[in-house]
Scaffold this motif. Structure first.
Motif, short mmCIF file in Angstrom:
data_model
loop_
_atom_site.label_atom_id
_atom_site.label_comp_id
_atom_site.label_asym_id
_atom_site.label_seq_id
_atom_site.Cartn_x
_atom_site.Cartn_y
_atom_site.Cartn_z
N TYR A 105 -2.88 10.80 -5.22
CA TYR A 105 -2.17 10.92 -3.94
C TYR A 105 -1.33 12.19 -3.95
CZ TYR A 105 -3.28 6.06 -2.70
OH TYR A 105 -3.93 4.90 -2.37
N TRP A 106 -1.55 13.05 -2.98
CA TRP A 106 -0.81 14.31 -2.89
C TRP A 106 0.48 14.07 -2.12
CZ3 TRP A 106 -5.70 17.21 -0.83
CH2 TRP A 106 -6.66 17.25 -1.86
N THR A 107 1.45 13.51 -2.78
CA THR A 107 2.72 13.15 -2.13
C THR A 107 3.77 14.22 -2.37
OG1 THR A 107 3.55 11.95 -4.06
CG2 THR A 107 2.20 10.72 -2.49
N ALA A 108 4.71 14.29 -1.44
CA ALA A 108 5.79 15.25 -1.58
C ALA A 108 6.97 14.65 -2.31
CB ALA A 108 6.23 15.73 -0.19
N ALA A 154 -7.91 8.76 2.44
CA ALA A 154 -7.28 8.50 3.73
C ALA A 154 -5.89 9.13 3.79
CB ALA A 154 -7.19 6.99 3.98
N PHE A 155 -5.15 9.03 2.68
CA PHE A 155 -3.80 9.59 2.62
C PHE A 155 -3.83 11.12 2.67
CE2 PHE A 155 -0.10 11.29 0.48
CZ PHE A 155 0.96 10.49 0.90
N ASN A 156 -4.69 11.72 1.84
CA ASN A 156 -4.69 13.17 1.69
C ASN A 156 -5.34 13.91 2.84
OD1 ASN A 156 -3.56 12.70 -0.84
ND2 ASN A 156 -5.53 12.85 -1.90
N GLU A 157 -6.39 13.33 3.43
CA GLU A 157 -7.18 14.06 4.43
C GLU A 157 -7.17 13.42 5.81
OE1 GLU A 157 -8.26 16.95 3.93
OE2 GLU A 157 -8.05 17.08 1.74
N ALA A 194 0.83 -1.20 0.00
CA ALA A 194 0.00 0.00 0.00
C ALA A 194 0.86 1.25 0.00
CB ALA A 194 -0.92 -0.01 1.23
N GLN A 195 1.95 1.24 0.76
CA GLN A 195 2.82 2.42 0.79
C GLN A 195 3.53 2.60 -0.54
OE1 GLN A 195 4.30 3.68 4.46
NE2 GLN A 195 6.36 4.14 3.75
N GLY A 206 -3.95 3.06 1.71
CA GLY A 206 -4.76 2.32 0.77
C GLY A 206 -5.68 3.13 -0.10
N SER A 207 -5.99 4.40 0.26
CA SER A 207 -6.88 5.22 -0.57
C SER A 207 -6.42 6.67 -0.55
CB SER A 207 -8.31 5.14 -0.05
OG SER A 207 -8.46 5.87 1.15
#
Length: 826
Positions: free
Chosen positions: A157-160, A209-212, A145-146, A205-206
């Motif tokens: 996914y708003w990743t850096a 969940a990741f962004n907010e 998932a990661q 996983g979603s």
């Protein structure tokens, strides 16, 4: 500043230290036989004690700059507080040791090694006890998932960052549920940097969940602590985040019941310590000295010889007595008022010393360095000869001594952009640029066409008056400087300017002829008039001693932050301006608000010179590449600089970084990084100056916490020493001044009672003006902050913001635990 091991690097990419000024961990295989470990230049200072000597229970309050904006360490606005939470509540496969190397975390990982090289396969064997707080085993599903969230393939996914994860071809279960096989598409040297921290599949996983969800709360964790879950409908605290002991933790049980992160403004931190509101706080040098002075005074059996009235001698006392008892009643009354005010100030100072005497300063060097950035994209510094001349004019050793020497810390200038002294693979590469040499600097400028006393175009006199004096920060500065200071909230330009102004020798001109004496007058290119008969006028429109080319003066805009946590940067900036003035380079010292410093100036390229800090890293091949990569034009015509805010880079430097990321032997990686560092020095886009000091005030009876240096904290080992009389924290940790167990009271009850003695004392102190502001002294970043450098805000590379060395924060009082320590009052 704290450092959370390999997991820390995700935040470090987010923000470079902004003011006062932690790269990550060497993701290398075993050390090669030729590679030697460099001894650390400053040891960590933690007040170390064995777990057997620590009491069980109690609450420790740790000051932070601000509560985390997000609890997801892989988002662009993750900060140091995010890292601190992640280090205490989430798994990390590798953490940093005292030399800044990645070390396997045995609580999560039995082993991790490369089992195949073509393609590269890493086999992780997890500890069979490792479970999430919901009881589920940590396993391959979390790794998968990661990887999917951070690979960069799904833009939802708003990743850096996605470095390393984008090289993974597949992840699968091994021979059993405790084994995870990670196969790479391309060899990756820094594989140890991955999955630290590791989030549960429920977070990764979603996109939602990741962004907010993970920004505000972490419901599933795995560490010695866990975030305290709020009751339904309860409001989140605006100034504290409480971590509680995790009952499902399988490792050594945390000694503390609670670890509270509290936001305390930099200006209020010393006062919060005096009132006993916090237990751990990073400080600037000036405040740290007040703590040390209080401790020395207590050790000597009384207040130190400092504070109000300390300089008053017998003669002054005798004169005061004579005035009070003299025949002039008006003078006597006035003197009585003066004496009464002085007495109130002395009492307030004594109370402060009593409160501060409960702490000690633990000090080391932060894994972060402060640098002088030279913008190679515009102005005179586009010429590499001018950049090298600026670098050769600056005495880095003198600057390091001025910042670190008074603190009793090793005061050597930083010799590498890619490692710090004490780290594996550190080597001084500054020889590629050359040591400080005024003559060589002048020769480089002359070769670039900048000559002393050159004719100026019409308006040259204005340029001279503006630029040569701007470094003072006073009303004599440029209109731009004054405008920037006026617009910058919190700017202290006036007072500080008066302090740094030099009546007869501004940064842009020789000091009373002293600098001129250093110039080779006997050679061409020396002072104007050296060969003309005495009394001959200088050429029309020329500026004696100052450099010009094509009718334009050589002026560099030196942008510095104006906040209270940036004082040491401004002092270093003033020294640099003076050094450049001696070779005829003018500087405009422009002070801007801390909140605008990075966004509107560093990132935007609106500067010629600037000071900020970068964290050190254990993975330079991956983490440092975007900082030194050659800028390339983007599709829209703009320049893509990544994190290279100096805009200076070469194709060869990029090639060295790219090759290093594919090597699996640590010796090969280190060799490539040394070559890259030499090229970075030669390009002269940035000039490392000094490693930032790390000064942490800690309760004397609180062990295994303080100035960690490179090493990741072991949060489960932080605790209070057992007192001689009972098994709980030492008795004096109750109300200020309490020394017996009978006085070890619950501070929460004191806080709730009206007219608290401490509140009265504080009010009285405020009314009398007894408390004195402590000026920030040299030391960083931070900010290197920093530093903090504020390090203030912690050095992070994820968003690429440089650190401006700001001090940490905390506030409010917690209430008491059963053993005499305060519990959290929500």
């Amino acid at each position: 500043m704290s450092h959370e091991g390999a997991g820390r690097r995700s935040v470090m990419r987010s923000v470079a230290f902004l003011t006062t000024g932690v790269l990550a961990v060497p993701a290398l295989a075993a050390c090669s036989s030729e590679e030697k470990e460099a001894p650390p230049t400053a040891r960590q200072d933690l007040g170390s004690a064995s777990r057997a000597k620590l009491a069980d229970g109690a609450t420790a309050r740790w000051a932070v700059d601000a509560l985390p904006k997000t609890l997801n360490a892989y988002q662009s606005d993750a900060d140091e507080a995010t890292s601190r939470v992640a280090g205490a509540v989430l798994p990390s496969m590798f953490r940093l040791d005292a030399q800044g190397r990645p070390a396997r975390d045995a609580d999560f990982l039995e082993s991790a090694k490369v089992v195949e090289t073509d393609p590269q396969v890493v086999l992780y064997k997890l500890d069979q006890r490792a479970v999430w707080s919901d009881g589920r085993e940590i396993g391959a599903a979390d790794f998968v998932a990661q990887w999917h969230a951070l690979s960069g393939k799904n833009s939802a996914y708003w990743t850096a960052r996605n470095a390393g994860y984008n090289r993974i071809a597949k992840i699968e279960r091994g021979d059993n549920d405790l084994q995870v096989r990670v196969t790479f598409k391309k060899k990756y040297a820094d594989w140890r940097s991955l999955f630290s921290p590791l989030y549960p599949k429920q977070v990764m996983g979603s996109p939602d969940a990741f962004n907010e969800d993970a920004r505000k709360a972490l419901k599933i964790t795995a560490g010695p602590f866990a975030p305290e879950q709020r009751k339904k409908g309860a409001k989140a605290s605006e100034d504290r985040l409480t971590l509680v002991r995790n009952p499902r933790w399988w490792g050594e049980r945390a000694k503390l019941d609670k670890l509270v992160l509290r936001a305390v403004p930099a200006a209020r931190r010393l006062d919060a310590l005096r009132k006993g509101e916090i237990d751990i706080a990073a400080l600037e040098p000036g405040d740290a000295r007040r703590i040390s002075g209080a401790a020395e005074g207590q050790a000597a059996g009384g207040a130190p010889a400092a504070g109000p009235g300390a300089a008053r001698g017998p003669a002054q006392a005798l004169r005061s007595w004579a005035v009070v008892h003299g025949s002039d009643e008006q003078a006597a009354d006035k003197e009585k008022e003066v004496r009464a005010k002085a007495e109130r100030a002395r009492q307030a100072f004594a109370e402060e010393q009593q409160g501060l005497g409960r702490y000690e300063i633990r000090k080391s060097l932060e894994p972060a360095f402060t640098q002088l950035a030279l913008n190679g994209a515009s102005g005179p510094l586009t010429d590499d000869r001018v950049r090298r001349a600026v670098a050769r004019a600056i005495d880095r050793g003198r600057i390091a001594r001025s910042v670190l020497g008074p603190l009793g810390l090793p005061a050597k200038p930083v010799g590498s952009h890619l490692a710090l002294a004490g780290q594996l693979g550190y080597a001084d590469g500054s020889g590629a640029l050359g040591a400080q040499d005024t003559d060589e600097a002048q020769a480089l400028l002359a070769d670039a066409g900048w000559v002393p006393g050159g004719p100026l175009r019409k308006g040259g006199k204005k340029d001279e008056e503006t630029d040569a004096r701007a470094d003072t920060g006073t009303e004599k500065g440029t209109k731009d400087t004054k405008k920037s200071e006026a617009e910058a909230p919190g700017s202290d330009g006036g007072d500080e300017g008066k302090k740094t102004a030099r009546p007869s020798g501004e940064a842009g001109a020789p000091d009373d002829g002293k600098a001129a004496q250093d110039k080779p007058h006997s050679q061409p290119g020396g002072a104007p008039g050296a060969y003309a008969p005495k009394g001959t006028a200088a050429p029309g429109g020329s500026t004696a001693g100052l450099l010009a080319k094509d009718g334009k003066a050589l002026t560099l805009r030196f942008v510095l932050p104006s906040g209270p946590g940036s004082r040491s940067l401004r002092e270093v900036g003033a020294d640099i301006s003076k050094m450049l003035g001696r070779i005829g380079i003018r500087t405009q010292l422009v002070k801007v608000a801390d909140e605008d410093y990075f966004k509107d100036h560093i990132a935007a390229g609106e500067y010629d010179m600037a000071l900020y800090s970068w964290p050190a890293t254990a993975f330079p091949a991956t983490d440092a590449r975007p900082i030194y990569a050659k800028p390339v034009p983007a599709a829209d015509g703009s320049l893509n600089v990544e994190q290279n805010y100096t805009r200076v880079g070469t194709d060869y430097i990029d090639q060295l970084f790219d090759k290093a990321t594919t090597e699996l032997d640590s010796g090969d990686v280190a060799g490539l990084m040394r070559k890259a560092d030499a090229r970075i020095w030669a390009a002269a886009g940035s000039l490392p100056l000094y490693q930032r000091p790390q000064l942490v005030a800690v309760r004397k009876d609180l062990a295994n916490v303080g100035a960690y240096g490179f090493e990741s904290p072991r949060y489960e080992d932080i605790g209070f020493l057992k007192s001689a009389g009972h098994g709980g924290p030492a008795a004096h940790r109750g109300t200020p001044g309490a020394g017996e167990p009978g006085k070890d009271q619950d501070r929460a009850k004191e806080d709730e009672s009206a007219g608290s003695g401490k509140e009265k004392a504080a009010d009285k102190e405020k009314a009398t003006g007894g408390e004195k502001d402590s000026g920030r002294e040299s030391g960083k970043p931070s900010a290197e902050p920093s530093a903090e450098e504020k390090g203030g805000t912690g050095p992070d590379k994820k968003s690429g913001k440089p650190s401006a060395e700001e001090s940490p924060k905390a506030s409010d009082k917690e209430s008491g635990a059963a053993d005499g320590r305060e519990s959290d009052k929500e």
